[in-house]
Design a protein around this motif. Structure first.
Motif, PDB file in Angstrom:
ATOM      1  N   GLU A  90      -3.396   0.103  -4.064  1.00 13.70           N
ATOM      2  CA  GLU A  90      -3.099  -0.074  -2.640  1.00 13.70           C
ATOM      3  C   GLU A  90      -4.103   0.623  -1.712  1.00 13.70           C
ATOM      4  OE1 GLU A  90       0.797   0.214   0.343  1.00 13.70           O
ATOM      5  OE2 GLU A  90       0.680   1.514  -1.413  1.00 13.70           O
ATOM      6  N   PRO A  91      -4.435   1.909  -1.916  1.00 16.46           N
ATOM      7  CA  PRO A  91      -5.395   2.549  -1.002  1.00 16.46           C
ATOM      8  C   PRO A  91      -6.746   1.848  -0.957  1.00 16.46           C
ATOM      9  CG  PRO A  91      -4.251   4.203  -2.309  1.00 16.46           C
ATOM     10  CD  PRO A  91      -3.916   2.880  -2.908  1.00 16.46           C
ATOM     11  N   GLU A  92      -7.255   1.446  -2.137  1.00 13.22           N
ATOM     12  CA  GLU A  92      -8.564   0.791  -2.164  1.00 13.22           C
ATOM     13  C   GLU A  92      -8.503  -0.601  -1.552  1.00 13.22           C
ATOM     14  OE1 GLU A  92     -11.048   2.438  -2.758  1.00 13.22           O
ATOM     15  OE2 GLU A  92     -10.548   4.029  -4.173  1.00 13.22           O
ATOM     16  N   LEU A  93      -7.418  -1.312  -1.769  1.00 20.05           N
ATOM     17  CA  LEU A  93      -7.276  -2.640  -1.175  1.00 20.05           C
ATOM     18  C   LEU A  93      -7.319  -2.552   0.342  1.00 20.05           C
ATOM     19  CD1 LEU A  93      -4.472  -4.063  -3.495  1.00 20.05           C
ATOM     20  CD2 LEU A  93      -6.824  -4.915  -3.346  1.00 20.05           C
ATOM     21  N   ILE A  94      -6.636  -1.563   0.904  1.00 16.72           N
ATOM     22  CA  ILE A  94      -6.628  -1.390   2.361  1.00 16.72           C
ATOM     23  C   ILE A  94      -8.010  -0.989   2.855  1.00 16.72           C
ATOM     24  CG2 ILE A  94      -5.710   0.018   4.243  1.00 16.72           C
ATOM     25  CD1 ILE A  94      -3.052   0.076   2.745  1.00 16.72           C
ATOM     26  N   ALA A  95      -8.671  -0.087   2.132  1.00 16.05           N
ATOM     27  CA  ALA A  95     -10.008   0.336   2.545  1.00 16.05           C
ATOM     28  C   ALA A  95     -10.986  -0.833   2.535  1.00 16.05           C
ATOM     29  CB  ALA A  95     -10.505   1.451   1.628  1.00 16.05           C
ATOM     30  N   LEU A  96     -10.942  -1.651   1.484  1.00 21.99           N
ATOM     31  CA  LEU A  96     -11.839  -2.809   1.402  1.00 21.99           C
ATOM     32  C   LEU A  96     -11.510  -3.838   2.473  1.00 21.99           C
ATOM     33  CD1 LEU A  96     -12.052  -3.392  -2.461  1.00 21.99           C
ATOM     34  CD2 LEU A  96     -13.775  -2.365  -0.989  1.00 21.99           C
ATOM     35  N   ARG A  97     -10.262  -3.916   2.843  1.00 23.90           N
ATOM     36  CA  ARG A  97      -9.840  -4.877   3.869  1.00 23.90           C
ATOM     37  C   ARG A  97     -10.263  -4.433   5.267  1.00 23.90           C
ATOM     38  NH1 ARG A  97      -7.365 -10.086   4.586  1.00 23.90           N
ATOM     39  NH2 ARG A  97      -6.484 -10.085   6.663  1.00 23.90           N
TER      40      ARG A  97
ATOM     41  N   ALA B  95      -3.061  -0.484 -12.542  1.00 25.44           N
ATOM     42  CA  ALA B  95      -4.518  -0.388 -12.609  1.00 25.44           C
ATOM     43  C   ALA B  95      -5.110  -0.069 -11.239  1.00 25.44           C
ATOM     44  CB  ALA B  95      -5.110  -1.686 -13.146  1.00 25.44           C
ATOM     45  N   GLU B  96      -6.056   0.857 -11.223  1.00 20.15           N
ATOM     46  CA  GLU B  96      -6.782   1.162  -9.994  1.00 20.15           C
ATOM     47  C   GLU B  96      -8.074   0.348  -9.955  1.00 20.15           C
ATOM     48  OE1 GLU B  96      -7.337   5.356  -9.693  1.00 20.15           O
ATOM     49  OE2 GLU B  96      -5.180   5.792  -9.665  1.00 20.15           O
ATOM     50  N   LEU B  97      -8.677   0.262  -8.783  1.00 15.86           N
ATOM     51  CA  LEU B  97      -9.917  -0.494  -8.638  1.00 15.86           C
ATOM     52  C   LEU B  97     -11.126   0.397  -8.899  1.00 15.86           C
ATOM     53  CD1 LEU B  97      -9.363  -2.653  -5.418  1.00 15.86           C
ATOM     54  CD2 LEU B  97      -9.090  -3.337  -7.791  1.00 15.86           C
ATOM     55  N   GLU B  98     -12.074  -0.117  -9.658  1.00 18.38           N
ATOM     56  CA  GLU B  98     -13.342   0.575  -9.872  1.00 18.38           C
ATOM     57  C   GLU B  98     -14.345   0.016  -8.863  1.00 18.38           C
ATOM     58  OE1 GLU B  98     -14.457   0.169 -13.945  1.00 18.38           O
ATOM     59  OE2 GLU B  98     -12.576   0.988 -14.704  1.00 18.38           O
ATOM     60  N   VAL B  99     -14.381   0.638  -7.702  1.00 15.89           N
ATOM     61  CA  VAL B  99     -15.158   0.111  -6.576  1.00 15.89           C
ATOM     62  C   VAL B  99     -16.633   0.483  -6.715  1.00 15.89           C
ATOM     63  CG1 VAL B  99     -15.458   0.165  -4.079  1.00 15.89           C
ATOM     64  CG2 VAL B  99     -13.146   0.232  -5.063  1.00 15.89           C
TER      65      VAL B  99
END
Length: 295
Positions: free
Chosen positions: A36-43, A140-144
Protein backbone atom coordinates in the motif's frame (compact mmCIF):
# COMPACT_ATOMS: atom_id res chain seq x y z
CA UNK A 1 -61.63 8.28 -17.95
CA UNK A 2 -61.59 10.83 -15.11
CA UNK A 3 -61.16 14.54 -15.41
CA UNK A 4 -57.61 15.59 -16.13
CA UNK A 5 -56.50 12.10 -17.15
CA UNK A 6 -54.52 11.68 -20.36
CA UNK A 7 -54.51 8.81 -22.78
CA UNK A 8 -51.05 7.48 -23.63
CA UNK A 9 -50.16 8.08 -27.24
CA UNK A 10 -48.78 5.39 -29.49
CA UNK A 11 -45.25 4.32 -28.65
CA UNK A 12 -45.25 6.05 -25.26
CA UNK A 13 -43.98 3.13 -23.22
CA UNK A 14 -41.66 3.20 -20.19
CA UNK A 15 -38.27 4.86 -20.65
CA UNK A 16 -35.41 2.56 -21.48
CA UNK A 17 -31.72 3.11 -21.72
CA UNK A 18 -28.38 2.23 -20.22
CA UNK A 19 -28.58 1.65 -16.50
CA UNK A 20 -26.49 4.11 -14.54
CA UNK A 21 -23.63 2.45 -12.68
CA UNK A 22 -23.47 3.41 -9.02
CA UNK A 23 -19.97 4.73 -8.38
CA UNK A 24 -19.13 4.40 -4.68
CA UNK A 25 -16.03 6.29 -3.58
CA UNK A 26 -13.38 4.08 -1.95
CA UNK A 27 -11.35 6.26 0.40
CA UNK A 28 -8.55 3.73 0.95
CA UNK A 29 -8.34 1.73 -2.29
CA UNK A 30 -5.15 -0.23 -1.47
CA UNK A 31 -6.09 -1.25 2.07
CA UNK A 32 -5.07 -4.79 2.98
CA UNK A 33 -1.99 -4.86 0.74
CA UNK A 34 1.52 -4.81 2.20
CA UNK A 35 2.50 -2.77 -0.88
CA UNK A 36 0.00 0.00 0.00
CA UNK A 37 2.63 2.69 0.86
CA UNK A 38 4.57 2.10 -2.36
CA UNK A 39 1.43 2.00 -4.49
CA UNK A 40 0.39 5.40 -3.14
CA UNK A 41 3.88 6.83 -3.61
CA UNK A 42 4.04 5.62 -7.23
CA UNK A 43 0.56 7.00 -7.85
CA UNK A 44 1.11 10.43 -6.36
CA UNK A 45 4.68 11.70 -6.33
CA UNK A 46 7.38 9.30 -7.55
CA UNK A 47 8.30 10.51 -11.06
CA UNK A 48 10.04 7.60 -12.79
CA UNK A 49 10.00 4.11 -11.29
CA UNK A 50 9.15 0.51 -12.06
CA UNK A 51 8.52 -2.59 -9.94
CA UNK A 52 7.72 -6.24 -10.69
CA UNK A 53 4.08 -6.81 -9.78
CA UNK A 54 3.64 -9.70 -7.30
CA UNK A 55 0.58 -11.37 -8.83
CA UNK A 56 -1.08 -14.45 -7.37
CA UNK A 57 -1.24 -16.05 -10.82
CA UNK A 58 0.33 -14.48 -13.90
CA UNK A 59 1.46 -17.69 -15.54
CA UNK A 60 4.63 -17.07 -17.53
CA UNK A 61 3.82 -13.40 -18.20
CA UNK A 62 6.10 -10.61 -16.96
CA UNK A 63 4.06 -7.81 -15.40
CA UNK A 64 5.71 -4.53 -14.40
CA UNK A 65 4.10 -1.72 -12.47
CA UNK A 66 5.18 1.74 -13.62
CA UNK A 67 4.77 5.20 -12.15
CA UNK A 68 3.75 6.61 -15.53
CA UNK A 69 3.65 5.30 -19.11
CA UNK A 70 3.90 7.16 -22.43
CA UNK A 71 1.00 9.59 -22.86
CA UNK A 72 -0.12 8.57 -19.34
CA UNK A 73 -1.55 5.32 -20.69
CA UNK A 74 -3.26 2.86 -18.35
CA UNK A 75 -1.48 -0.21 -19.70
CA UNK A 76 0.55 -1.47 -22.64
CA UNK A 77 1.99 -4.73 -23.92
CA UNK A 78 5.46 -4.58 -25.40
CA UNK A 79 5.53 -5.77 -28.97
CA UNK A 80 8.95 -7.41 -28.71
CA UNK A 81 8.59 -9.41 -25.50
CA UNK A 82 4.92 -9.37 -24.52
CA UNK A 83 5.86 -7.77 -21.21
CA UNK A 84 2.90 -6.04 -19.56
CA UNK A 85 3.37 -2.51 -18.23
CA UNK A 86 0.69 -1.16 -15.90
CA UNK A 87 0.59 2.60 -15.34
CA UNK A 88 -0.21 4.19 -11.97
CA UNK A 89 -0.48 7.84 -13.04
CA UNK A 90 -3.25 7.92 -15.66
CA UNK A 91 -5.47 10.40 -17.43
CA UNK A 92 -8.75 9.46 -15.76
CA UNK A 93 -10.04 7.47 -12.80
CA UNK A 94 -13.19 6.17 -11.18
CA UNK A 95 -14.04 6.26 -7.50
CA UNK A 96 -12.02 3.07 -6.91
CA UNK A 97 -8.42 3.27 -8.11
CA UNK A 98 -7.78 -0.35 -7.17
CA UNK A 99 -10.58 -1.49 -9.49
CA UNK A 100 -9.26 0.73 -12.31
CA UNK A 101 -5.84 -0.92 -12.03
CA UNK A 102 -7.34 -4.40 -11.80
CA UNK A 103 -9.37 -3.83 -14.96
CA UNK A 104 -6.36 -2.46 -16.82
CA UNK A 105 -4.37 -5.51 -15.78
CA UNK A 106 -7.12 -7.89 -16.93
CA UNK A 107 -7.21 -6.09 -20.28
CA UNK A 108 -3.44 -6.40 -20.66
CA UNK A 109 -3.43 -10.13 -19.86
CA UNK A 110 -5.79 -10.68 -22.80
CA UNK A 111 -4.27 -8.07 -25.16
CA UNK A 112 -2.02 -8.67 -28.14
CA UNK A 113 1.63 -7.52 -28.20
CA UNK A 114 1.92 -3.88 -29.17
CA UNK A 115 -1.52 -2.87 -27.92
CA UNK A 116 -2.01 0.16 -25.63
CA UNK A 117 -4.89 0.93 -23.27
CA UNK A 118 -5.16 4.72 -23.15
CA UNK A 119 -7.57 4.97 -20.22
CA UNK A 120 -8.95 2.39 -17.77
CA UNK A 121 -12.56 1.25 -17.88
CA UNK A 122 -14.31 3.50 -15.34
CA UNK A 123 -17.93 2.99 -16.40
CA UNK A 124 -18.71 -0.74 -16.41
CA UNK A 125 -20.64 -2.37 -13.61
CA UNK A 126 -18.24 -3.53 -10.85
CA UNK A 127 -17.60 -7.28 -10.96
CA UNK A 128 -16.07 -9.68 -8.40
CA UNK A 129 -12.35 -10.31 -8.72
CA UNK A 130 -11.44 -7.04 -10.44
CA UNK A 131 -9.58 -5.18 -7.70
CA UNK A 132 -5.83 -5.37 -7.03
CA UNK A 133 -6.63 -7.06 -3.72
CA UNK A 134 -8.05 -9.96 -5.74
CA UNK A 135 -5.05 -10.21 -8.06
CA UNK A 136 -1.94 -9.50 -5.94
CA UNK A 137 -0.17 -11.45 -3.24
CA UNK A 138 -1.39 -9.38 -0.25
CA UNK A 139 1.79 -9.95 1.80
CA UNK A 140 4.29 -9.07 -0.92
CA UNK A 141 5.99 -5.69 -0.95
CA UNK A 142 7.12 -3.89 -4.10
CA UNK A 143 10.77 -3.92 -5.12
CA UNK A 144 10.84 -0.41 -6.57
CA UNK A 145 13.55 0.62 -9.02
CA UNK A 146 13.97 4.36 -9.54
CA UNK A 147 15.13 5.83 -12.85
CA UNK A 148 16.79 9.15 -13.60
CA UNK A 149 14.77 9.55 -16.81
CA UNK A 150 12.11 7.76 -18.85
CA UNK A 151 14.40 5.95 -21.24
CA UNK A 152 12.97 2.63 -19.97
CA UNK A 153 9.84 3.42 -21.98
CA UNK A 154 11.82 2.25 -25.01
CA UNK A 155 13.34 -1.17 -25.55
CA UNK A 156 16.44 -2.39 -27.34
CA UNK A 157 17.68 1.12 -28.29
CA UNK A 158 14.49 1.85 -30.18
CA UNK A 159 13.88 5.45 -31.24
CA UNK A 160 10.77 7.25 -30.02
CA UNK A 161 8.60 8.83 -32.68
CA UNK A 162 5.44 10.92 -32.88
CA UNK A 163 3.36 11.33 -29.74
CA UNK A 164 5.59 9.03 -27.70
CA UNK A 165 8.66 11.12 -28.55
CA UNK A 166 6.92 14.31 -27.46
CA UNK A 167 5.68 12.67 -24.27
CA UNK A 168 9.18 11.39 -23.52
CA UNK A 169 10.73 14.82 -24.02
CA UNK A 170 8.19 16.50 -21.74
CA UNK A 171 8.53 13.81 -19.06
CA UNK A 172 12.33 13.97 -19.00
CA UNK A 173 12.24 17.75 -18.77
CA UNK A 174 9.91 17.67 -15.75
CA UNK A 175 11.58 14.91 -13.75
CA UNK A 176 13.04 15.78 -10.34
CA UNK A 177 15.87 13.85 -8.64
CA UNK A 178 14.25 11.27 -6.36
CA UNK A 179 15.66 8.58 -4.06
CA UNK A 180 13.95 5.93 -1.94
CA UNK A 181 14.97 6.22 1.71
CA UNK A 182 12.85 3.32 3.01
CA UNK A 183 9.45 1.75 2.38
CA UNK A 184 7.03 4.48 1.35
CA UNK A 185 9.59 7.23 2.11
CA UNK A 186 11.08 9.23 -0.76
CA UNK A 187 13.60 12.06 -0.86
CA UNK A 188 13.04 14.58 -3.66
CA UNK A 189 15.10 17.57 -4.74
CA UNK A 190 12.87 20.37 -6.02
CA UNK A 191 15.17 23.12 -7.18
CA UNK A 192 16.67 24.78 -4.10
CA UNK A 193 14.66 22.66 -1.65
CA UNK A 194 14.60 19.00 -0.71
CA UNK A 195 11.74 17.09 0.90
CA UNK A 196 11.00 13.72 2.41
CA UNK A 197 7.48 12.41 1.79
CA UNK A 198 6.63 9.36 3.87
CA UNK A 199 3.50 7.25 3.33
CA UNK A 200 2.56 5.59 6.63
CA UNK A 201 0.20 2.54 6.57
CA UNK A 202 -1.56 3.47 9.81
CA UNK A 203 -4.97 4.79 10.77
CA UNK A 204 -4.93 8.53 10.10
CA UNK A 205 -6.22 9.59 13.51
CA UNK A 206 -3.77 7.29 15.34
CA UNK A 207 -0.85 8.47 13.23
CA UNK A 208 -1.76 12.11 13.83
CA UNK A 209 -1.79 11.49 17.59
CA UNK A 210 1.59 9.76 17.42
CA UNK A 211 3.05 12.67 15.43
CA UNK A 212 1.63 15.06 18.03
CA UNK A 213 3.26 13.06 20.83
CA UNK A 214 6.64 13.32 19.14
CA UNK A 215 6.10 17.00 18.35
CA UNK A 216 5.31 17.85 21.96
CA UNK A 217 8.47 16.01 23.02
CA UNK A 218 10.60 17.83 20.42
CA UNK A 219 11.31 14.56 18.58
CA UNK A 220 9.51 15.08 15.28
CA UNK A 221 12.44 16.25 13.17
CA UNK A 222 15.00 14.18 11.30
CA UNK A 223 17.80 16.05 12.99
CA UNK A 224 19.87 19.08 12.04
CA UNK A 225 18.88 20.55 8.68
CA UNK A 226 15.34 19.20 8.79
CA UNK A 227 11.94 20.61 9.68
CA UNK A 228 8.51 19.02 9.83
CA UNK A 229 6.53 20.82 7.12
CA UNK A 230 3.06 19.25 7.41
CA UNK A 231 1.17 16.38 5.82
CA UNK A 232 -1.28 15.52 3.10
CA UNK A 233 -3.87 12.79 2.70
CA UNK A 234 -3.59 10.43 -0.23
CA UNK A 235 -5.88 7.45 -0.85
CA UNK A 236 -6.89 7.16 2.79
CA UNK A 237 -3.45 7.49 4.38
CA UNK A 238 -1.64 10.42 5.94
CA UNK A 239 1.68 11.37 4.32
CA UNK A 240 3.96 13.43 6.60
CA UNK A 241 6.43 15.74 4.85
CA UNK A 242 9.76 17.11 6.06
CA UNK A 243 11.80 19.96 4.56
CA UNK A 244 15.46 18.97 4.33
CA UNK A 245 18.82 20.58 3.77
CA UNK A 246 19.21 20.48 0.00
CA UNK A 247 23.00 20.23 0.32
CA UNK A 248 22.75 16.84 2.04
CA UNK A 249 22.52 13.71 -0.10
CA UNK A 250 19.51 11.44 0.17
CA UNK A 251 21.52 8.63 1.79
CA UNK A 252 22.42 10.94 4.70
CA UNK A 253 18.77 10.82 5.80
CA UNK A 254 18.53 7.04 5.85
CA UNK A 255 19.66 6.53 9.46
CA UNK A 256 17.71 9.54 10.85
CA UNK A 257 14.61 8.20 9.07
CA UNK A 258 15.11 4.77 10.61
CA UNK A 259 15.41 6.34 14.07
CA UNK A 260 12.34 8.50 13.51
CA UNK A 261 10.43 5.46 12.32
CA UNK A 262 11.29 3.63 15.53
CA UNK A 263 10.14 6.61 17.62
CA UNK A 264 6.91 6.86 15.67
CA UNK A 265 6.22 3.13 16.02
CA UNK A 266 6.76 3.41 19.78
CA UNK A 267 4.47 6.44 19.96
CA UNK A 268 1.75 4.57 18.08
CA UNK A 269 1.93 1.65 20.51
CA UNK A 270 1.88 3.96 23.55
CA UNK A 271 -1.49 5.39 22.52
CA UNK A 272 -3.20 2.15 23.55
CA UNK A 273 -2.34 2.76 27.20
CA UNK A 274 -1.71 6.49 27.44
CA UNK A 275 -4.02 9.08 25.82
CA UNK A 276 -2.70 12.45 24.73
CA UNK A 277 -2.06 14.98 27.47
CA UNK A 278 -2.92 18.68 27.19
CA UNK A 279 0.38 19.66 25.52
CA UNK A 280 0.10 16.82 23.02
CA UNK A 281 -3.49 17.75 22.19
CA UNK A 282 -2.36 21.30 21.45
CA UNK A 283 0.39 19.90 19.24
CA UNK A 284 -2.18 17.76 17.43
CA UNK A 285 -4.38 20.80 16.77
CA UNK A 286 -1.38 22.57 15.26
CA UNK A 287 -0.59 19.61 13.01
CA UNK A 288 -4.19 19.43 11.79
CA UNK A 289 -3.85 23.00 10.53
CA UNK A 290 -1.10 21.86 8.16
CA UNK A 291 -2.95 19.17 6.22
CA UNK A 292 -4.03 18.90 2.62
CA UNK A 293 -5.96 16.19 0.78
CA UNK A 294 -5.01 14.56 -2.53
CA UNK A 295 -7.45 12.36 -4.45
Amino acid sequence: MGKGARRKGPGKGPKTGKRKVRDVFVARPFEGLAAEPELIALREFVPSATAPLPLKDAGDRTVTLASVLPVAAAAMVRGETGEILLGMQVQTRSSDVSRDLGRALRWALDAEPGQVLSVPDTTSEPQPGERLQDLLDPDAELEVELHSDFGWWLQDDAQATGEVAMSLERANAAIMPTERVRQGAYWTLTGEKAHLRWVWPADENKLLQALARLSAAGELSLGEGSRYAGSFRAHGLLVPVWDLDAEAHAREWSEPAEQLGARLDAALKSLDDEPLNAAERRARDGLIGRQLTLR
